[in-house]
Design an enzyme around this catalytic site. Structure first.
Site, PDB file in Angstrom:
ATOM      1  N   LEU A 180       0.827  -1.207   0.000  1.00 32.87           N
ATOM      2  CA  LEU A 180       0.000   0.000   0.000  1.00 32.87           C
ATOM      3  C   LEU A 180       0.859   1.253   0.000  1.00 32.87           C
ATOM      4  O   LEU A 180       0.410   2.327  -0.403  1.00 32.87           O
ATOM      5  CB  LEU A 180      -0.922   0.009   1.224  1.00 32.87           C
ATOM      6  N   GLU A 183       7.517  -0.384   5.228  1.00 30.10           N
ATOM      7  CA  GLU A 183       6.537  -0.546   4.172  1.00 30.10           C
ATOM      8  C   GLU A 183       5.201  -0.930   4.785  1.00 30.10           C
ATOM      9  O   GLU A 183       5.138  -1.459   5.903  1.00 30.10           O
ATOM     10  CB  GLU A 183       6.990  -1.625   3.181  1.00 30.10           C
ATOM     11  N   VAL A 184       4.127  -0.638   4.056  1.00 31.19           N
ATOM     12  CA  VAL A 184       2.778  -0.963   4.498  1.00 31.19           C
ATOM     13  C   VAL A 184       2.163  -1.901   3.473  1.00 31.19           C
ATOM     14  O   VAL A 184       2.128  -1.585   2.279  1.00 31.19           O
ATOM     15  CB  VAL A 184       1.911   0.301   4.653  1.00 31.19           C
ATOM     16  N   SER A 227       5.352   2.603   0.861  1.00 31.94           N
ATOM     17  CA  SER A 227       6.680   2.288   1.384  1.00 31.94           C
ATOM     18  C   SER A 227       7.417   3.577   1.675  1.00 31.94           C
ATOM     19  O   SER A 227       7.117   4.631   1.110  1.00 31.94           O
ATOM     20  CB  SER A 227       7.476   1.437   0.384  1.00 31.94           C
ATOM     21  N   GLY A 228       8.378   3.475   2.568  1.00 29.60           N
ATOM     22  CA  GLY A 228       9.162   4.630   2.963  1.00 29.60           C
ATOM     23  C   GLY A 228      10.603   4.257   3.173  1.00 29.60           C
ATOM     24  O   GLY A 228      11.043   3.158   2.828  1.00 29.60           O
ATOM     25  N   PHE A 229      11.336   5.169   3.791  1.00 28.80           N
ATOM     26  CA  PHE A 229      12.767   4.972   3.986  1.00 28.80           C
ATOM     27  C   PHE A 229      13.043   3.819   4.940  1.00 28.80           C
ATOM     28  O   PHE A 229      13.997   3.070   4.771  1.00 28.80           O
ATOM     29  CB  PHE A 229      13.373   6.269   4.522  1.00 28.80           C
ATOM     30  N   ASP A 259       4.055  16.725  11.631  1.00 32.05           N
ATOM     31  CA  ASP A 259       4.196  16.515  10.186  1.00 32.05           C
ATOM     32  C   ASP A 259       2.833  16.559   9.508  1.00 32.05           C
ATOM     33  O   ASP A 259       2.530  15.742   8.649  1.00 32.05           O
ATOM     34  CB  ASP A 259       4.889  15.174   9.923  1.00 32.05           C
TER      35      ASP A 259
END
Length: 488
Positions: free
Chosen positions: A150, A157-158, A152-154, A319
């Site tokens: 669904l 992930e989802v 992803s990041g640094f 944020d």
């Protein structure tokens, strides 16, 4: 004695004035040529001038004292008013609304590893003092994780997942499955990545549930023997709000129009109003194939509601932006991603101030955060104002003509974002208050919610009632998520 001396001086002045009138100028001048008399006249005039200056200084000091007193009194009244609003909003009998604001947090954050109550500081600044609530531990055998990502990041992930639950203990019962989102680290061997998932899990447990906050369902932790930490949260079908606005821009219906008598005024000052059909029960269409001004107002109000809830905990988001607001298919929103990435120095859209320090999403950050790294409710309010700019411009990048490296200087020079195309002037006036350089003069989120309620109660009563009714249903649905961790 002083009064007598003052009286004598006045007599001198009157005497000399009378002599000036009675005698000719030459006679008077000859009279005043006497050094002794001339000296007395000069002394009298000098003393009287000093006396007048003294009186003026006293009057000025009194005026300053009155102004300071009235200013302090006004500040106290404003604080008392804010407290009254908060009490009114937390009291269901007074507020006469749904009970969505009275849902208790799932973890008592005032008593976890704390000698001093944790409410004294935002909980995301006290994350090390929190512990994972074992009630949220989920048996990994009941969790199916898809390979479909669904997001992803640094660091993580989802993925899409399914959580299983039986409705009762009989052998014949069917197995129910709940769609969930599963967050995990990219590399379970990296301690900092696993720590980030662990901290986010503890934070979401402490936050509890609110219909405008992404809710935790449970977690799989190392306590259960798992090789990696898994955070299980609500599955929100439509992704982030920013992407939705960008995709639906071409079908947007602008319900903000000029008033009928606007032709009498120059176009620049013609007043705008909303064009809602108040005869309709449902102002908002739940279809995702539609987007109108009513939707923008609803999203803005819901974000303010969710942020008010976080501020009451207190929890500082750090944020807030539309990319971190998720959208359900019934057009309710969930605020997600509570800024923990900054603690672990994730780059991307962040920048480092002067090459050092913690990363920041510069276009959304308040000046005091960029300068001092100080995050408060009022810095979140600044970010909320920038998010409203995104909202009513249908996803435009804030300060789009300014580079990332120049945003800070651009902001501190006093430059503000312009009024978005689809924004009501009264809304923009409020947004400018969010961008006050003195954080103490920015409104609280309680005031933001109150503004929207007043704004909508005048222009769109049905819209406000529809939003509140939908949020009540969402709160009830969220409360049932506990069944998935309490049943075997």
């Amino acid at each position: 004695m002083c009064l007598k001396m003052r009286y004598e001086r006045i007599k001198y002045i009157l005497l000399f004035s009378l002599m000036h009138l009675v005698y000719s100028n030459s006679t008077f001048e000859s009279f005043t040529e006497n050094p002794h008399i001339s000296s007395q006249i000069s002394n009298v005039l000098y003393m009287d001038q000093m006396f007048i200056i003294y009186i003026l200084i006293c009057i000025l000091l009194i005026l300053i004292s009155v102004i300071v007193y009235l200013s302090k009194r006004y500040s106290q009244q404003m604080m008392q008013s804010s407290d009254n609003i908060t009490n009114r909003r937390s009291n269901p009998e007074v507020r006469n609304k749904s009970n969505i604001y009275d849902l208790p947090p799932l973890l008592d954050v005032t008593s976890v590893n704390e000698e001093t109550p944790i409410v004294k500081r935002p909980i995301n600044e006290r994350i090390e003092n929190l512990e994972f609530d074992p009630r949220f531990e989920i048996d990994q055998a009941k969790l199916e994780i898809s390979e479909d990502k669904l997001g992803s990041g640094f660091f993580g992930e989802v993925c899409y997942g399914l959580l299983s639950m039986r409705t009762s203990n009989t052998e014949t019962d069917t197995l129910q499955k709940l769609s969930v989102a599963v967050k995990q680290s990219n590399d379970p061997t990296q301690e900092n990545q696993e720590k980030m998932i662990e901290d986010e899990t503890k934070l979401m447990c402490a936050i509890g549930r609110n219909p405008n906050i992404l809710a935790i369902i449970g977690a799989v932790t190392a306590n259960s023997g798992s090789a990696r930490n898994l955070l299980i949260v609500e599955f929100v079908e439509c992704g982030d709000l920013l992407k939705f606005l960008e995709e639906k821009k071409s079908i947007f219906k602008d319900e903000l129009v000029y008033e009928k008598n606007g032709y009498l005024l120059p176009k620049s000052i013609r007043r705008k109003t909303y064009m809602f059909n108040e005869n309709e029960d449902d102002v908002i269409e739940e279809s995702l194939d539609s987007l109108c001004t009513s939707d923008l107002l609803s999203f803005s109000y819901q974000i303010a509601e969710g942020m008010e809830y976080l501020a009451s905990i207190p929890c500082v988001h750090r944020d807030l932006a539309l990319r971190n607001v998720l959208l359900n298919k019934n057009k309710t929103i969930r605020i997600a991603d509570f800024g923990l990435a900054r603690k672990y120095q994730v780059d991307g859209y962040y920048r480092i101030t002067k090459g050092v320090g913690t990363p920041m999403p510069a276009r959304w950050m308040a000046p005091e955060v960029m300068r001092e790294g100080k995050c408060t409710e009022k810095s979140d309010v600044w970010s909320y104002g920038v998010s409203l700019y995104e909202m009513f411009s249908l996803g435009e990048l804030p300060y789009s003509n300014v580079s990332n490296s120049d945003v800070f200087e651009h902001v501190v020079q006093g430059n503000q974002l312009p009024m978005p195309q689809y924004c009501h002037p009264k809304m923009y006036d409020r947004m400018k208050q969010f961008w006050n350089f003195d954080a103490t003069f920015r409104p609280s989120f309680s005031k933001c919610v109150e503004f929207f309620e007043e704004h909508l109660s005048v222009s769109a009563t049905n819209l406000l009632e529809q939003i509140q009714k939908t949020l009540k249903s969402e709160a009830e649905r969220q409360s049932k998520l506990e069944d998935w961790i309490r049943r075997d």
